[in-house]
Enzyme design. Structure first.
Site, PDB file in Angstrom:
ATOM      1  N   GLU A 114       0.928  -1.280   0.147  1.00 29.80           N
ATOM      2  CA  GLU A 114       0.029  -0.326   0.063  1.00 29.80           C
ATOM      3  C   GLU A 114       1.243   0.952   0.019  1.00 29.80           C
ATOM      4  O   GLU A 114       0.647   2.299  -0.828  1.00 29.80           O
ATOM      5  CB  GLU A 114      -0.793  -0.263   1.024  1.00 29.80           C
ATOM      6  CG  GLU A 114      -2.502  -1.581   0.968  1.00 29.80           C
ATOM      7  CD  GLU A 114      -2.923  -1.423   1.979  1.00 29.80           C
ATOM      8  OE1 GLU A 114      -3.940  -1.066   2.265  1.00 29.80           O
ATOM      9  OE2 GLU A 114      -2.126  -1.578   3.057  1.00 29.80           O
ATOM     10  N   GLU A 134      -4.516  -9.577   3.539  1.00 24.54           N
ATOM     11  CA  GLU A 134      -4.573  -9.328   5.066  1.00 24.54           C
ATOM     12  C   GLU A 134      -6.749  -9.823   5.216  1.00 24.54           C
ATOM     13  O   GLU A 134      -5.946 -10.051   6.470  1.00 24.54           O
ATOM     14  CB  GLU A 134      -5.531  -7.740   4.901  1.00 24.54           C
ATOM     15  CG  GLU A 134      -4.395  -7.041   5.392  1.00 24.54           C
ATOM     16  CD  GLU A 134      -3.276  -5.867   3.838  1.00 24.54           C
ATOM     17  OE1 GLU A 134      -3.082  -5.467   3.664  1.00 24.54           O
ATOM     18  OE2 GLU A 134      -3.363  -7.000   3.109  1.00 24.54           O
TER      19      GLU A 134
END
Length: 258
Positions: A114, A134
């Site tokens: 990210e 995640e």
């Protein structure tokens, strides 16, 4: 220049080189995320800096993302603090007024990827691997991953990486548009710096305005941005760099940007 937690900053001429340094995997903490936000603010105030290169220390990791110990207790308040810290830090990185280049020199996982997604350009070394895993630990990407990834690679590949937890290698990342270039191992930083050197030839005013317009294409319709494009073009005439750039070209010399 301030001291930044787990972040090493070096400035060479107009290029800021940010090294992620939290061994062994350069995971992000609340403190290092706050430091990143402050670092970007400091760079925005330094008008000499027009390019930022981000890479991980060593050869194995760009960044493995968040330290999962932060979420092991199930404390909702702590989770909210970390989510806010991630969001604010990477939003600041996205809004850096210059050109940001991620040198993905190893594993870029979760919040590590990210971070790279928040940069303007991504260069991967051939051994790099990227994923947003995640969901496999009961979480989801909360630092721009669900928004930035589909913009770059399309909905299908974003769903494969996020919903299926698919990890991809550098060659596949290039194929799907996640990175702009793949170079041999050990050459990422050199390549990123060469690209950053090209930024010096561009007007810093025009860089900032053009970046605003490019990012605006994600959420504003073309009919709005066409008008905004003309407005920002005209606004460039309020500064000195527009006239300097045009006259330097006509006089066959390099511009001296202010």
């Amino acid at each position: 220049m301030s001291n930044y937690t787990n972040l090493n900053l070096k400035i060479q001429d107009h290029i800021a080189i940010l090294t992620l340094n939290n061994p062994p995997a350069h995971t992000w903490t609340k403190e290092s995320l706050a430091s990143l936000k402050q670092l970007i603010s400091d760079l925005n105030a330094n008008k000499q800096v027009t390019a930022l290169v981000v890479h991980g220390d060593g050869e194995k990791f760009f960044s493995a993302g968040a330290d999962l110990n932060s979420f092991a207790s199930g404390d909702k308040g702590q989770a909210a603090e970390m989510a806010m810290a991630f969001g604010e830090a990477f939003e600041a990185l996205s809004n850096f007024r210059g050109v940001s280049i991620a040198c993905i020199n190893g594993y870029a996982m979760g919040g590590g990827l990210e971070c790279a997604l928040a940069c303007d350009i991504r260069i991967a070394e051939s051994h790099a691997q990227m994923a947003l895993p995640e969901l496999s630990v009961g979480l989801l990407p909360c630092a721009g991953g669900t928004q930035n990834l589909p913009w770059l690679v399309g909905e299908g590949w974003a769903k494969r990486m996020i919903l299926c937890g698919e990890r991809i290698k550098a060659d596949k990342a290039l194929q799907i548009g996640l990175v702009e270039e793949v170079v041999e191992s050990g050459k990422g930083l050199e390549t990123a710096l060469e690209l950053a050197q090209k930024v010096a030839k561009q007007s810093p005013d025009a860089i900032a305005s053009s970046k605003t317009l490019i990012m605006s294409a994600r959420y504003q319709p073309p009919s709005f941005n066409w008008i905004k494009e003309r407005e920002l073009f005209i606004k460039l005439f309020d500064g000195d760099n527009q006239q300097e750039g045009v006259n330097a070209f006509l006089e066959k010399r390099s511009p001296e940007w202010k």
